[in-house]
Design a protein around this motif. Structure first.
Motif, PDB file in Angstrom:
ATOM      1  N   GLY A 418     -13.563  12.206  85.423  1.00 35.60           N
ATOM      2  CA  GLY A 418     -14.136  11.898  84.120  1.00 35.60           C
ATOM      3  C   GLY A 418     -13.479  12.678  83.002  1.00 35.60           C
ATOM      4  O   GLY A 418     -13.139  12.117  81.949  1.00 35.60           O
ATOM      5  N   GLY A 419     -13.282  13.980  83.222  1.00 40.81           N
ATOM      6  CA  GLY A 419     -12.651  14.794  82.186  1.00 40.81           C
ATOM      7  C   GLY A 419     -11.240  14.351  81.872  1.00 40.81           C
ATOM      8  O   GLY A 419     -10.839  14.262  80.706  1.00 40.81           O
ATOM      9  N   MET A 420     -10.464  14.017  82.889  1.00 39.62           N
ATOM     10  CA  MET A 420      -9.072  13.595  82.669  1.00 39.62           C
ATOM     11  C   MET A 420      -9.002  12.241  81.954  1.00 39.62           C
ATOM     12  O   MET A 420      -8.074  11.976  81.186  1.00 39.62           O
ATOM     13  CB  MET A 420      -8.334  13.536  83.996  1.00 39.62           C
ATOM     14  N   SER A 421      -9.959  11.385  82.202  1.00 37.75           N
ATOM     15  CA  SER A 421      -9.983  10.090  81.522  1.00 37.75           C
ATOM     16  C   SER A 421     -10.113  10.269  80.015  1.00 37.75           C
ATOM     17  O   SER A 421      -9.395   9.635  79.226  1.00 37.75           O
ATOM     18  CB  SER A 421     -11.132   9.240  82.068  1.00 37.75           C
ATOM     19  N   TYR A 422     -11.018  11.152  79.597  1.00 37.89           N
ATOM     20  CA  TYR A 422     -11.172  11.424  78.158  1.00 37.89           C
ATOM     21  C   TYR A 422      -9.952  12.165  77.604  1.00 37.89           C
ATOM     22  O   TYR A 422      -9.490  11.874  76.502  1.00 37.89           O
ATOM     23  CB  TYR A 422     -12.430  12.255  77.909  1.00 37.89           C
ATOM     24  N   LEU A 423      -9.434  13.119  78.368  1.00 37.37           N
ATOM     25  CA  LEU A 423      -8.341  13.946  77.871  1.00 37.37           C
ATOM     26  C   LEU A 423      -7.097  13.126  77.562  1.00 37.37           C
ATOM     27  O   LEU A 423      -6.497  13.261  76.484  1.00 37.37           O
ATOM     28  CB  LEU A 423      -7.998  15.030  78.902  1.00 37.37           C
ATOM     29  N   PHE A 424      -6.694  12.264  78.456  1.00 40.64           N
ATOM     30  CA  PHE A 424      -5.400  11.598  78.343  1.00 40.64           C
ATOM     31  C   PHE A 424      -5.459  10.196  77.732  1.00 40.64           C
ATOM     32  O   PHE A 424      -4.457   9.733  77.187  1.00 40.64           O
ATOM     33  CB  PHE A 424      -4.728  11.510  79.725  1.00 40.64           C
ATOM     34  N   PHE A 425      -6.586   9.531  77.772  1.00 38.49           N
ATOM     35  CA  PHE A 425      -6.581   8.106  77.443  1.00 38.49           C
ATOM     36  C   PHE A 425      -7.499   7.695  76.295  1.00 38.49           C
ATOM     37  O   PHE A 425      -7.335   6.592  75.770  1.00 38.49           O
ATOM     38  CB  PHE A 425      -6.924   7.289  78.685  1.00 38.49           C
ATOM     39  N   VAL A 426      -8.473   8.527  75.899  1.00 39.60           N
ATOM     40  CA  VAL A 426      -9.359   8.160  74.798  1.00 39.60           C
ATOM     41  C   VAL A 426      -8.788   8.741  73.512  1.00 39.60           C
ATOM     42  O   VAL A 426      -8.640   9.961  73.381  1.00 39.60           O
ATOM     43  CB  VAL A 426     -10.783   8.664  75.031  1.00 39.60           C
ATOM     44  N   LYS A 427      -8.437   7.863  72.561  1.00 36.75           N
ATOM     45  CA  LYS A 427      -7.784   8.279  71.318  1.00 36.75           C
ATOM     46  C   LYS A 427      -8.365   7.515  70.134  1.00 36.75           C
ATOM     47  O   LYS A 427      -8.995   6.470  70.311  1.00 36.75           O
ATOM     48  CB  LYS A 427      -6.272   8.025  71.402  1.00 36.75           C
ATOM     49  N   ASP A 428      -8.154   8.059  68.953  1.00 41.16           N
ATOM     50  CA  ASP A 428      -8.522   7.339  67.728  1.00 41.16           C
ATOM     51  C   ASP A 428      -7.413   6.333  67.435  1.00 41.16           C
ATOM     52  O   ASP A 428      -6.336   6.694  66.963  1.00 41.16           O
ATOM     53  CB  ASP A 428      -8.692   8.315  66.573  1.00 41.16           C
ATOM     54  N   ARG A 429      -7.668   5.071  67.706  1.00 43.37           N
ATOM     55  CA  ARG A 429      -6.647   4.033  67.584  1.00 43.37           C
ATOM     56  C   ARG A 429      -6.837   3.170  66.329  1.00 43.37           C
ATOM     57  O   ARG A 429      -6.229   2.118  66.195  1.00 43.37           O
ATOM     58  CB  ARG A 429      -6.677   3.122  68.825  1.00 43.37           C
ATOM     59  N   ARG A 430      -7.688   3.640  65.400  1.00 41.81           N
ATOM     60  CA  ARG A 430      -7.970   2.821  64.213  1.00 41.81           C
ATOM     61  C   ARG A 430      -6.881   2.928  63.156  1.00 41.81           C
ATOM     62  O   ARG A 430      -6.769   2.079  62.275  1.00 41.81           O
ATOM     63  CB  ARG A 430      -9.302   3.218  63.605  1.00 41.81           C
ATOM     64  N   ALA A 431      -6.074   4.007  63.204  1.00 44.17           N
ATOM     65  CA  ALA A 431      -5.057   4.191  62.171  1.00 44.17           C
ATOM     66  C   ALA A 431      -3.948   3.159  62.308  1.00 44.17           C
ATOM     67  O   ALA A 431      -3.606   2.733  63.388  1.00 44.17           O
ATOM     68  CB  ALA A 431      -4.487   5.590  62.284  1.00 44.17           C
TER      69      ALA A 431
END
Length: 431
Positions: A418-431
């Motif tokens: 779970g921690g690695m999923s957030y660390l590497f793949f969850v990003k602010d993609r709205r820009a």
């Protein structure tokens, strides 16, 4: 005529008037905390009555695991429409309906005289409770601006941890005094009271209050709401959504091993009595209260130091998950009960550090009209893990003769996932 922009400056309110006008938001946060306490007391009833119900209904560990998971599967699935409905109809109505229905289902459970009725009542409870946290997120999104939001959301999430801490001694006391059926009735009646108070007190902020709270952020949110209807379907076309589901799955799995099997673990594996379990199983949950608050404080501090909102949420989420894994994994090999309780308490503290930040992250990444929807989808992923936890744990115990070694190893591994999923793949993609 051009529409006038609503900002604090255009409304020309003094500081005192501003503070007085929006003071009610902290009353609402307090009500949400109380609601969270009652909400989780309802969930904890079956875990506390675990061994009693096993004896009365003649269940094995796998069957009890299936029963403990009966809440989580429908709760996970119902989060999807619940998030949309909160975005569509607002938190006042959805929360009131939820509180009334979950309280009724808790009291209905007291009348169960078969496994099937018990299972059906827990399924209904899961559906009824699904709007609570998405409604709470919507309340915070309406009453707090982006920079303020982490603390109130974390405070709201302490409600569940307060309930987890007080549930073992209080519910055990009720169980010993009025039986498990009377315990379910008493907790359900408390929820009806919460619903009535919510209907009497809650209101949405006025236009003036919205301008005071959110300023220029309000204009952008209104433009998004007018341009697009509330929808969760579009969120499934975004990469973030899937990794938030996976990340929440890993973290929630281990949290729900605690919530569903800790009292039984202390009795069957550590040899504690029912009364001793009622008090000692509170220790990890008390640490969980501190964990939620620490996560919100740390996130707010990182924002004040100039870090982006998304980074400020991910640091407590990832750090908490990794620390929790480091504490949970050794429990599998510890023989001392005090050491095991210490590690379990540290692990639960760390596993709760991400909780408020998970919800806040959804409000940072989603557009205003999809805040509750993304939060609900993430919660859906979390409660898939929550649903798997008691079933897998029960199956492991039946297969190993009530040996918890693999229970803790699986939980620690999923925390890291779970921690690695957030660390590497969850990003602010709205820009």
């Amino acid at each position: 005529m051009a529409q006038q922009s609503l900002t604090p400056d255009s409304l020309d309110l003094g500081d005192t008037a501003r503070r007085t006008s929006i003071r009610i938001r902290w009353v609402l946060v307090a009500l949400l905390v109380i609601g969270g306490v009652v909400n989780y007391l309802d969930r904890a009833t079956l875990s506390v009555a675990n061994t009693t119900i096993v004896g009365e209904f003649g269940l094995n560990a796998t069957e009890m695991g299936v029963l403990l998971a009966a809440f989580s599967w429908p709760y996970a699935i119902a989060n999807l429409p619940a998030g949309y409905l909160v975005d569509r109809f607002g938190p006042k109505r959805m929360y009131a309906w939820a509180a009334g229905l979950w309280s009724l289902m808790t009291m209905v459970t007291a009348a169960a005289h078969s496994f099937g009725v018990l299972y059906a009542a827990r399924v209904a409870l899961g559906v009824a409770e699904s709007p609570f946290f998405t409604a709470s997120l919507k309340v915070n999104e309406r009453w707090f601006n982006k920079d303020e939001r982490a603390l109130p959301i974390s405070i709201v999430n302490t409600g569940s941890q307060i309930a987890n801490a007080i549930a073992p001694p209080i519910l055990t006391g009720l169980l010993l005094t009025v039986g498990w059926r009377g315990m379910f009735v008493a907790v359900g009646a408390l929820g009806i009271l919460v619903m009535l108070v919510w209907l009497r007190v809650y209101r949405d902020p006025t236009l003036r209050e919205q301008a005071i709270i959110r300023g220029e952020e309000l204009a952008e949110a209104r433009a998004n709401e007018q341009a697009k209807p509330a929808s969760w379907g579009a969120l499934f076309r975004q990469r973030n959504t899937y990794f938030m589901i996976l990340g929440a799955f890993g973290i929630f799995y281990t949290v729900w091993v605690y919530l569903t099997w800790l009292p039984s673990y202390l009795q069957t594996s550590r040899g504690l009595s029912l009364s001793e379990t009622g008090w000692l199983s509170s220790l990890p949950y008390l640490c969980g209260i501190l964990g939620v608050l620490f996560g919100g404080w740390l996130s707010g501090r990182l924002i004040r130091r100039g870090h982006s909102a998304v980074v400020s949420r991910k640091v407590p989420i990832v750090g908490g998950a990794v620390l929790a894994a480091a504490a949970v994994l050794p429990v599998a090999y510890v023989h001392s009960t005090p050491v095991a309780l210490t590690l379990l308490s540290l692990g639960y503290f760390a596993a709760q550090v991400p909780m408020g930040c998970l919800w806040t992250l959804a409000s940072d990444i989603a557009e205003s009209h999809q805040v509750a929807s993304l939060g609900a989808i993430q919660n859906f992923g979390g409660f898939l893990g929550a649903a798997m936890a008691p079933i897998v744990t029960g199956a492991i115990l039946d297969a190993t003769g009530n040996n918890y070694t693999y229970v803790f190893l699986v939980g620690g591994a999923l925390l890291l996932l779970g921690g690695m999923s957030y660390l590497f793949f969850v990003k602010d993609r709205r820009a």
